[in-house]
Design an enzyme around this catalytic site. Structure first.
Site, PDB file in Angstrom:
ATOM      1  N   ASN A   1      14.400  14.120  -0.927  1.00  0.00           N
ATOM      2  CA  ASN A   1      14.288  12.703  -1.309  1.00  0.00           C
ATOM      3  C   ASN A   1      15.230  12.398  -2.461  1.00  0.00           C
ATOM      4  O   ASN A   1      15.534  13.278  -3.282  1.00  0.00           O
ATOM      5  CB  ASN A   1      12.848  12.417  -1.764  1.00  0.00           C
TER       6      ASN A   1
ATOM      7  N   GLY B   1      20.016   0.547   3.342  1.00  0.00           N
ATOM      8  CA  GLY B   1      20.666   1.734   3.879  1.00  0.00           C
ATOM      9  C   GLY B   1      22.010   2.072   3.274  1.00  0.00           C
ATOM     10  O   GLY B   1      22.825   2.742   3.921  1.00  0.00           O
ATOM     11  N   SER B   2      22.254   1.669   2.021  1.00  0.00           N
ATOM     12  CA  SER B   2      23.564   2.014   1.433  1.00  0.00           C
ATOM     13  C   SER B   2      23.711   3.529   1.281  1.00  0.00           C
ATOM     14  O   SER B   2      24.803   4.071   1.518  1.00  0.00           O
ATOM     15  CB  SER B   2      23.780   1.301   0.098  1.00  0.00           C
TER      16      SER B   2
ATOM     17  N   HIS C   1      15.402   9.745  -5.713  1.00  0.00           N
ATOM     18  CA  HIS C   1      14.592   8.785  -6.466  1.00  0.00           C
ATOM     19  C   HIS C   1      15.459   8.222  -7.599  1.00  0.00           C
ATOM     20  O   HIS C   1      16.148   8.986  -8.291  1.00  0.00           O
ATOM     21  CB  HIS C   1      13.340   9.466  -7.043  1.00  0.00           C
TER      22      HIS C   1
ATOM     23  N   ASP D   1       6.970  11.979  -5.232  1.00  0.00           N
ATOM     24  CA  ASP D   1       7.972  12.259  -6.276  1.00  0.00           C
ATOM     25  C   ASP D   1       7.669  13.492  -7.128  1.00  0.00           C
ATOM     26  O   ASP D   1       8.065  13.564  -8.283  1.00  0.00           O
ATOM     27  CB  ASP D   1       8.128  11.040  -7.217  1.00  0.00           C
TER      28      ASP D   1
HETATM   29  C1  GAR Z   1      17.787   3.634  -3.561  1.00  0.00           C
HETATM   30  O1  GAR Z   1      18.112   3.199  -4.855  1.00  0.00           O
HETATM   31  C2  GAR Z   1      16.833   4.818  -3.626  1.00  0.00           C
HETATM   32  O2  GAR Z   1      17.067   5.659  -4.700  1.00  0.00           O
HETATM   33  C3  GAR Z   1      15.520   4.124  -3.775  1.00  0.00           C
HETATM   34  O3  GAR Z   1      15.591   3.021  -2.904  1.00  0.00           O
HETATM   35  C4  GAR Z   1      16.953   2.567  -2.843  1.00  0.00           C
HETATM   36  C5  GAR Z   1      17.345   2.401  -1.392  1.00  0.00           C
HETATM   37  O4  GAR Z   1      18.567   1.744  -1.272  1.00  0.00           O
HETATM   38  N1  GAR Z   1      14.424   4.999  -3.451  1.00  0.00           N
HETATM   39  C6  GAR Z   1      13.230   4.909  -4.014  1.00  0.00           C
HETATM   40  O5  GAR Z   1      12.954   4.078  -4.847  1.00  0.00           O
HETATM   41  C7  GAR Z   1      12.232   5.963  -3.524  1.00  0.00           C
HETATM   42  N2  GAR Z   1      11.062   5.987  -4.349  1.00  0.00           N
HETATM   43  P1  GAR Z   1      19.405   1.822   0.077  1.00  0.00           P
HETATM   44  O6  GAR Z   1      18.494   1.411   1.222  1.00  0.00           O
HETATM   45  O7  GAR Z   1      20.515   0.820  -0.108  1.00  0.00           O
HETATM   46  O8  GAR Z   1      19.913   3.229   0.235  1.00  0.00           O
END
Ligand code: GAR
Length: 189
Positions: free
Chosen positions: A102, A12-13, A104, A145
């Protein structure tokens, strides 16, 4: 004031960054955090910020209108996927046309689609010896995506960069840009 629900599966950053940003920038507020994982770090972030949470399961997300009803009862305007790993059902997309965004961690259409998330993306970029990577912020449609691109930001990759280096550079772009892009989009819709 636009009302945002964030859907996330992990630490969840990005969610934390968006919550903080809209505390000091007018225009939107995060009113709900939903996750398909009951132990996801993002839920602690929600609790620490006194934001209501919702645990998604197959029934309430894919087989019924329960989650759609929850969003409507909270008068949610926009849904932000921030590291959300489930495919969004077509019925859900139709219910919120041009209302789901979203992020990505690659320059789509490269390194997108099923199975391409988080570190898998950065590993593939590294294995292909790409000279650059980046982030894509896009509208969500019923295909992984593939929705219309709102914004992309790029970073160079050096020959000696490891997978971790690539991930660090891409995450820095997410933290720098995602809230700003959301504000632009949300306040112009
Ligand atoms: C992020 O890097 C986001 O871009 C990616 O997951 C991570 C979540 O990090 N999303 C995907 O890969 C979607 N296909 P977070 O939980 O620390 O925000």
């Amino acid at each position: 004031m636009k009302r945002i629900a964030i859907l996330a599966s992990g630490a969840g950053s990005n969610a934390a960054n968006i919550i903080e940003y809209f505390k000091s920038n007018a225009g939107a507020e995060v009113v709900l955090i939903a996750s398909n994982k009951s132990d996801a770090g993002v839920l602690s972030i929600a609790i620490n910020n006194a934001i209501p949470t919702f645990i998604l399961n197959k029934h309430n997300f894919k087989e019924s209108n329960d989650f759609i009803r929850e969003l409507k009862s909270r008068q949610v305007d926009f849904i932000v996927l921030a590291g959300f790993l489930w495919k969004v059902p077509a019925a859900f997309v139709y219910e919120f046309p041009m209302r789901i965004i979203n992020i990505h961690p690659s320059l789509l259409p490269k390194y997108g689609g099923k199975g391409m998330y988080g570190h898998f993306v950065h590993e593939a970029v590294h294995a292909a010896h790409e000279a650059e990577s980046g982030i894509t912020i896009h509208w969500v449609n019923e295909h992984y995506d593939e929705g219309a691109i709102i914004a992309q930001y790029r970073t160079d990759i050096s020959e000696g960069d490891s997978v971790a280096d690539i991930e660090r550079k891409v995450r820095a772009l997410e933290i720098e840009w995602f809230p700003h892009v959301l504000k632009e989009v949300l306040t112009s819709c």
